[in-house]
Design a protein around this motif. Structure first.
Motif, PDB file in Angstrom:
ATOM      1  N   THR A  59     -16.437  -2.624   6.228  1.00 14.41           N
ATOM      2  CA  THR A  59     -16.502  -3.962   5.620  1.00 14.41           C
ATOM      3  C   THR A  59     -15.446  -4.124   4.539  1.00 14.41           C
ATOM      4  N   ALA A  60     -15.293  -3.099   3.689  1.00 13.84           N
ATOM      5  CA  ALA A  60     -14.302  -3.174   2.613  1.00 13.84           C
ATOM      6  C   ALA A  60     -12.895  -3.340   3.175  1.00 13.84           C
ATOM      7  N   MET A  61     -12.571  -2.594   4.229  1.00 11.05           N
ATOM      8  CA  MET A  61     -11.231  -2.665   4.808  1.00 11.05           C
ATOM      9  C   MET A  61     -10.993  -3.994   5.520  1.00 11.05           C
ATOM     10  N   LYS A  62     -12.006  -4.491   6.197  1.00 15.00           N
ATOM     11  CA  LYS A  62     -11.845  -5.757   6.919  1.00 15.00           C
ATOM     12  C   LYS A  62     -11.690  -6.939   5.966  1.00 15.00           C
ATOM     13  N   GLU A 106      -6.760  -8.478   3.679  1.00 15.08           N
ATOM     14  CA  GLU A 106      -5.982  -9.193   4.694  1.00 15.08           C
ATOM     15  C   GLU A 106      -5.045  -8.272   5.474  1.00 15.08           C
ATOM     16  N   ILE A 107      -4.371  -7.360   4.777  1.00 16.31           N
ATOM     17  CA  ILE A 107      -3.416  -6.479   5.446  1.00 16.31           C
ATOM     18  C   ILE A 107      -4.115  -5.561   6.434  1.00 16.31           C
ATOM     19  N   MET A 162       8.422   1.544   9.683  1.00 16.93           N
ATOM     20  CA  MET A 162       8.094   2.489   8.624  1.00 16.93           C
ATOM     21  C   MET A 162       7.639   1.762   7.363  1.00 16.93           C
ATOM     22  N   GLU A 163       8.261   0.625   7.065  1.00 16.48           N
ATOM     23  CA  GLU A 163       7.856  -0.143   5.895  1.00 16.48           C
ATOM     24  C   GLU A 163       6.458  -0.727   6.081  1.00 16.48           C
ATOM     25  N   GLN A 164       6.178  -1.216   7.281  1.00 15.92           N
ATOM     26  CA  GLN A 164       4.843  -1.743   7.565  1.00 15.92           C
ATOM     27  C   GLN A 164       3.798  -0.633   7.457  1.00 15.92           C
ATOM     28  N   ASP A 165       4.147   0.539   7.978  1.00 15.83           N
ATOM     29  CA  ASP A 165       3.231   1.679   7.917  1.00 15.83           C
ATOM     30  C   ASP A 165       2.970   2.080   6.465  1.00 15.83           C
ATOM     31  N   TYR A 166       4.025   2.113   5.652  1.00 18.33           N
ATOM     32  CA  TYR A 166       3.873   2.470   4.234  1.00 18.33           C
ATOM     33  C   TYR A 166       3.052   1.411   3.507  1.00 18.33           C
ATOM     34  N   ASP A 167       3.226   0.173   3.869  1.00 25.97           N
ATOM     35  CA  ASP A 167       2.476  -0.910   3.240  1.00 25.97           C
ATOM     36  C   ASP A 167       0.974  -0.727   3.462  1.00 25.97           C
ATOM     37  N   ILE A 168       0.605  -0.319   4.671  1.00 26.22           N
ATOM     38  CA  ILE A 168      -0.812  -0.077   4.972  1.00 26.22           C
ATOM     39  C   ILE A 168      -1.334   1.097   4.147  1.00 26.22           C
ATOM     40  N   GLY A 169      -0.554   2.190   4.120  1.00 26.95           N
ATOM     41  CA  GLY A 169      -0.978   3.368   3.369  1.00 26.95           C
ATOM     42  C   GLY A 169      -1.108   3.106   1.881  1.00 26.95           C
ATOM     43  N   SER A 170      -0.139   2.401   1.303  1.00 24.52           N
ATOM     44  CA  SER A 170      -0.190   2.126  -0.139  1.00 24.52           C
ATOM     45  C   SER A 170      -1.305   1.140  -0.469  1.00 24.52           C
ATOM     46  N   THR A 171      -1.634   0.237   0.465  1.00 25.08           N
ATOM     47  CA  THR A 171      -2.757  -0.679   0.239  1.00 25.08           C
ATOM     48  C   THR A 171      -4.070   0.094   0.167  1.00 25.08           C
TER      49      THR A 171
END
Length: 391
Positions: A147-150, A153-154, A286-295
């Protein structure tokens, strides 16, 4: 590595990109060790270049050079303070990370039903409604992390309906810095589930260059999927054509969108000659992947409860409204300028009907507006999002 001159010249030879080829190990492929060697070579070259003077300062008048020398001393003092700040900030972050840990542990115990707690209702508030006394009491907080992850938005864009069944078994998420702050690692703890055998999935981001961190590569856990439970793949069955000898349906497996693709990040190919389109596509991935990880690291883990309740989303929406308000003000100003330009255009049209001898005055400024309209698109990418690729 040495960078001496040639012949009797006192000046070292100019840096050529072709020099890099001679510095690399033989062979066209680049292993992980080779890439590390490439990074070292690049750093040596950059240090060499940093020591070269453009000659501009030497050409200044003596008095000006003296002032520049004093400015350099000030800059050196600033850099010393900045280095001290970086050290103290790292120590402060490490200190508070340890203070957070007991809170995260208590949160995990409550979420997973290890301990039970009672909330005292403040005076004046009605007590929460209780469920059916005969029904089996649910332990912990079901689907807490899903629930928290959903709610974010990202991450919501990465989670499919097929993922939800597996993510319901997610018990906790933790993160830690790598040695010497050369990146960070995310740990996803799962309860035993029918989807895969792993109880721990990890994602590690390796960075290079402390001064300007650059993402070198990301590594994820290989998921041991149970038969028929791989949510990152879909099986397509195609009926054979009429009259075909083989009457059995043809099955085909295809990759599909899934949050669990996060653990299979894009890799830098070993080939030396990568075309520009491939480099740009790889960097975007790679930037999209990093964005998910840093979020997950910066938002979800520290504020999971607020994302679960939706309070974090409301806070972000409020901040977004403030930004939209500023944008609306700017749009209103642009509209006013457009109206003024339209008026000037109308004046020009009226002047077209006036005999040439009566035309005069300053030239209309219509058409010179918004030369910089739109500004910089997207802005410069943050250093930590610059993907390290070889070409």
């Amino acid at each position: 590595m040495t960078t001496g001159g040639s012949g009797g010249s006192d000046n070292p030879p100019p840096f050529q990109m072709s020099d890099l080829g001679a510095s690399l190990p033989p062979g066209s492929g680049l292993s992980a060790a080779d890439r590390a060697g490439l990074v070292s070579v690049l750093k040596d070259k950059l240090h060499y270049l940093a020591g070269q003077s453009s000659g501009y300062v030497e050409s200044l008048p003596p008095k000006v050079k003296d002032r520049v020398a004093v400015l350099q001393q000030l800059q050196s003092e600033h850099d010393t303070l900045e280095a001290q700040f970086q050290e103290e900030r790292a120590a402060l972050e490490a200190k508070y990370q340890k203070l957070y840990e007991p809170l995260y542990t208590k949160r995990s115990d409550i979420v997973n039903g290890v301990v039970d707690v009672e909330h005292k209702t403040p005076e004046g508030e009605a007590p929460a409604a209780t469920g059916d006394a005969n029904s089996e009491e649910e332990k912990g907080v079901p689907e807490f992390w899903l629930t928290a992850m959903k709610t974010n938005e990202i991450l919501a864009m990465q989670i499919t309906e097929r993922d939800e069944g597996a993510l319901k078994y997610l018990k906790d998420i933790k993160w830690s810095n790598l040695e010497d702050n050369k990146g960070f690692k995310l740990d996803f703890y799962f309860d035993s589930n029918p989807f895969f055998k792993n109880t721990l999935l990890t994602k590690t981001y390796h960075m290079i260059d402390d001064d300007e961190p650059i993402l070198e590569r990301a590594v994820g856990t290989d998921i041991e999927w149970n038969p028929g439970k791989n949510v990152t793949q879909k099986i397509l069955k195609k009926k054979p054509k009429k009259g075909a000898k083989n009457t059995k349906p043809v099955t085909k497996t295809e990759q599909c969108e899934s949050f669990f693709n996060f653990f299979n990040p894009p890799e830098v190919p070993d080939e030396d000659d990568i075309d520009q389109d491939t480099v740009e596509q790889l960097q975007d991935l790679m930037e999209q992947d990093y964005d998910i990880g840093s979020t997950i690291r910066d938002k979800i883990i520290p504020h999971a409860v607020s994302w679960f309740t939706g309070e974090a989303l409301q806070a972000e929406d409020y901040d977004g409204e403030d930004d939209e308000g500023e944008d609306d003000d700017e749009d209103d100003e642009d509209d006013d300028e457009d109206d003024e330009d339209d008026d000037e255009d109308e004046d020009e049209d009226e002047e077209d009907d006036v005999p040439a001898r009566k035309r005069g005055g300053p030239q209309s400024k219509a058409g010179t507006k918004n030369l910089l309209e739109g500004g910089q698109q997207g802005g410069e990418r943050p250093p930590e999002l610059q993907a390290h690729t070889t070409s």
